[in-house]
Design a protein around this motif. Sequence first.
Motif, PDB file in Angstrom:
ATOM      1  N   TRP A 108       0.822  -1.224   0.000  1.00 19.65           N
ATOM      2  CA  TRP A 108       0.000   0.000   0.000  1.00 19.65           C
ATOM      3  C   TRP A 108       0.851   1.267   0.000  1.00 19.65           C
ATOM      4  N   CYS A 109       1.862   1.313  -0.839  1.00 23.05           N
ATOM      5  CA  CYS A 109       2.503   2.597  -1.127  1.00 23.05           C
ATOM      6  C   CYS A 109       1.580   3.235  -2.170  1.00 23.05           C
ATOM      7  N   LEU A 110       0.571   3.921  -1.686  1.00 21.60           N
ATOM      8  CA  LEU A 110      -0.604   4.208  -2.516  1.00 21.60           C
ATOM      9  C   LEU A 110      -0.276   4.875  -3.837  1.00 21.60           C
ATOM     10  N   GLN A 111       0.708   5.742  -3.842  1.00 21.61           N
ATOM     11  CA  GLN A 111       1.018   6.452  -5.085  1.00 21.61           C
ATOM     12  C   GLN A 111       1.546   5.492  -6.152  1.00 21.61           C
ATOM     13  N   GLU A 112       2.013   4.330  -5.730  1.00 18.97           N
ATOM     14  CA  GLU A 112       2.573   3.364  -6.669  1.00 18.97           C
ATOM     15  C   GLU A 112       1.760   2.068  -6.713  1.00 18.97           C
ATOM     16  N   SER A 113       0.749   1.975  -5.886  1.00 14.88           N
ATOM     17  CA  SER A 113       0.017   0.721  -5.751  1.00 14.88           C
ATOM     18  C   SER A 113      -0.931   0.492  -6.926  1.00 14.88           C
ATOM     19  N   GLN A 114      -1.352  -0.754  -7.029  1.00  9.10           N
ATOM     20  CA  GLN A 114      -2.290  -1.173  -8.064  1.00  9.10           C
ATOM     21  C   GLN A 114      -3.398  -1.939  -7.349  1.00  9.10           C
ATOM     22  N   LEU A 115      -4.333  -1.209  -6.795  1.00 11.74           N
ATOM     23  CA  LEU A 115      -5.311  -1.802  -5.890  1.00 11.74           C
ATOM     24  C   LEU A 115      -6.579  -2.221  -6.609  1.00 11.74           C
ATOM     25  N   ALA A 116      -7.005  -3.425  -6.359  1.00 10.93           N
ATOM     26  CA  ALA A 116      -8.344  -3.871  -6.728  1.00 10.93           C
ATOM     27  C   ALA A 116      -9.193  -3.817  -5.463  1.00 10.93           C
ATOM     28  N   ILE A 117     -10.374  -4.403  -5.501  1.00  5.10           N
ATOM     29  CA  ILE A 117     -11.327  -4.200  -4.413  1.00  5.10           C
ATOM     30  C   ILE A 117     -10.774  -4.612  -3.053  1.00  5.10           C
ATOM     31  N   SER A 118     -10.019  -5.710  -3.004  1.00  6.69           N
ATOM     32  CA  SER A 118      -9.499  -6.156  -1.707  1.00  6.69           C
ATOM     33  C   SER A 118      -8.500  -5.160  -1.139  1.00  6.69           C
ATOM     34  N   GLY A 119      -7.615  -4.675  -1.990  1.00  3.57           N
ATOM     35  CA  GLY A 119      -6.643  -3.688  -1.542  1.00  3.57           C
ATOM     36  C   GLY A 119      -7.298  -2.374  -1.160  1.00  3.57           C
ATOM     37  N   ILE A 120      -8.327  -1.985  -1.909  1.00  2.00           N
ATOM     38  CA  ILE A 120      -9.045  -0.750  -1.586  1.00  2.00           C
ATOM     39  C   ILE A 120      -9.717  -0.877  -0.228  1.00  2.00           C
ATOM     40  N   GLN A 121     -10.295  -2.054   0.049  1.00  6.96           N
ATOM     41  CA  GLN A 121     -10.982  -2.246   1.323  1.00  6.96           C
ATOM     42  C   GLN A 121     -10.028  -2.040   2.500  1.00  6.96           C
ATOM     43  N   VAL A 122      -8.821  -2.562   2.371  1.00  8.80           N
ATOM     44  CA  VAL A 122      -7.823  -2.353   3.417  1.00  8.80           C
ATOM     45  C   VAL A 122      -7.422  -0.880   3.483  1.00  8.80           C
ATOM     46  N   ALA A 123      -7.175  -0.292   2.317  1.00  8.07           N
ATOM     47  CA  ALA A 123      -6.735   1.109   2.274  1.00  8.07           C
ATOM     48  C   ALA A 123      -7.752   2.031   2.942  1.00  8.07           C
ATOM     49  N   ARG A 124      -9.028   1.757   2.755  1.00  9.74           N
ATOM     50  CA  ARG A 124     -10.061   2.624   3.332  1.00  9.74           C
ATOM     51  C   ARG A 124     -10.102   2.529   4.858  1.00  9.74           C
ATOM     52  N   SER A 125      -9.495   1.500   5.414  1.00 10.46           N
ATOM     53  CA  SER A 125      -9.421   1.377   6.868  1.00 10.46           C
ATOM     54  C   SER A 125      -8.228   2.141   7.436  1.00 10.46           C
ATOM     55  N   ILE A 126      -7.186   2.284   6.641  1.00 11.51           N
ATOM     56  CA  ILE A 126      -5.954   2.913   7.108  1.00 11.51           C
ATOM     57  C   ILE A 126      -5.874   4.384   6.722  1.00 11.51           C
ATOM     58  N   TYR A 127      -6.432   4.707   5.569  1.00 13.30           N
ATOM     59  CA  TYR A 127      -6.284   6.056   5.016  1.00 13.30           C
ATOM     60  C   TYR A 127      -7.650   6.711   4.823  1.00 13.30           C
ATOM     61  N   ASP A 128      -7.608   8.022   4.701  1.00 13.68           N
ATOM     62  CA  ASP A 128      -8.778   8.791   4.297  1.00 13.68           C
ATOM     63  C   ASP A 128      -8.485   9.463   2.962  1.00 13.68           C
ATOM     64  N   THR A 129      -9.519   9.622   2.173  1.00 11.46           N
ATOM     65  CA  THR A 129      -9.408  10.374   0.926  1.00 11.46           C
ATOM     66  C   THR A 129      -9.926  11.795   1.159  1.00 11.46           C
ATOM     67  N   LEU A 130      -9.542  12.701   0.315  1.00 12.22           N
ATOM     68  CA  LEU A 130      -9.950  14.101   0.485  1.00 12.22           C
ATOM     69  C   LEU A 130     -11.437  14.288   0.239  1.00 12.22           C
TER      70      LEU A 130
END
Length: 552
Positions: free
Chosen positions: A62-84
Amino acid sequence: MTHARRRTSGILALLLSVVMLLAACGGGKGESGGNAAEEDAGDPVRGGSITYGLEAETGDGWCLQESQLAISGIQVARSIYDTLTAPNAEGEFVPYLAEAVEPNDDFTEWTIGLREGVTFHDGTPLTAEVVKNNLDAYRGQYEGRASLLFVFVLDNIDTVEATGDLEVTVTTKVPWVAFPAFLYSTGRLGITAQAQLDDAESCDRNLIGTGPFKLKNWDEGRQFVAEKNPDYWQEAPDGEPYPYLDEITFTPIVEAEQRVNAVESGDVDLVHVSDAQSFVSLNDLAEDGVVKNRDSDDFAEVAFVQINSSKAPFDDARIRRAMVLAVDREDYNEVINQGLFTIASGPFGPGATGYLEDAGFPTQDIEESKRLIAEYEAENGPLPAISYQATPGTANQQVAVYLQQAYQAVGIDLQLATVQQDKLIDNAISGEYDIMGFRNYPGGDPDSLYVWWKSDSPVNFGRINDPEIDRLLDEGRSEPDPEVRQGIYEDINRRFSEQLWSGWSTWTTWRLSSQTNVYGYTLDTMPTLPDGSDPFPGLADGIPTMGLWVTQ
């Protein structure tokens, strides 16, 4: 709480929102057990933990600027990070981590106002400088970070400046009406702490966000454990900060059947699925009171046959049409999806701007299909064998065989090729394919699909070269009038039905299925957004986890 079984799954390099294929898709109809009633939910309970079974591991991290996230990765990301920003129930993108996102009169300049007092998990403050650095990293303008997809997605940004301690100003090359949607980017554009952004060695594993949960440990292929962020900035109705849970564990379970078995046995508390057989099994379990389900095909992705239109014979519209006319999509849906899902009318799902109930996509016509092929062969010689690439898995292979038989009936020799998911993506990028099963184009603002269809875009996987679509995409990007925009994207929808750049299958319905004591993922129990608007109904980019709770 329960704990997921140990497993070592193959790590698949998921790219973009795209992911594999076909059969595992479609639109649900709220069948038996399809949408959990939460009348007995009661008040949220604090404490406890749950385990969430995901369809895949995110091997690239989850180096988000370089990541290639599908739904599973997005689900994790939404728990750790916030979007603007984040979408609300109407599909509008409203401020989230930002307090305000405002354009100038001609939509060439956007001012992002940040919330005061927000801190990252490492205790550092959210500042305009950090957000500027994040945006620059996403668009490939930050030393040390190598952005991939977002270089193209954010190409319309001209400059990003920190114009105050909590204010960022973004200028664009052309008027960009849908800019707030890009600050969400289906949950992928989270804001990372400066320490993670500058971490040259472990940016992909050193996750530092502002989200409701903090990384505790990640045992790749087995589990990702996140613990409560006690300093989270969003306040729950009880006056205390979200989240309700003390801990959440994500575990990859690649096979859908195993995910169903895991939630049935109680090895996991919550899973997501999108294939028909799982729906049937979970309907039965819901009727027996073992689980409860929530479905959504709002703002859905679409499953489709991706056609490499840069290659002969697919560069000839007659062959693309012949392939579409060969398939009885009603029969396909019954055979492959057991009739559970909704046949797609175009690339824009229900709820999305540009959606049309009938976009003019043709129905099966065997004789016309044969005639077009004969006409093509009279001019160009015999039609070569066509390769169809699909990922492993019973459902995907059933789709491949179904298409093989359908094409054979009109004289098309379809050769089947099974490739791993990461290889499928690689081949889509490089253009090394004839046709393949795919899933993409999640709902939201249709401008977010610009990069997939613009003729000069490196991620135009279908190699679509259509000046009319290019013109409409450019017009849609800068058109501020909602009604005019709707018309523009409806025209794109109809254009796809005329030129048949893709063979649409079904809308992707996602189902969340949980133990009966898990709450906070249905529309009536999910948290509202910071501006008070109701939560987004789509499930293609996961759910917010801060509102999940469990009872004993």
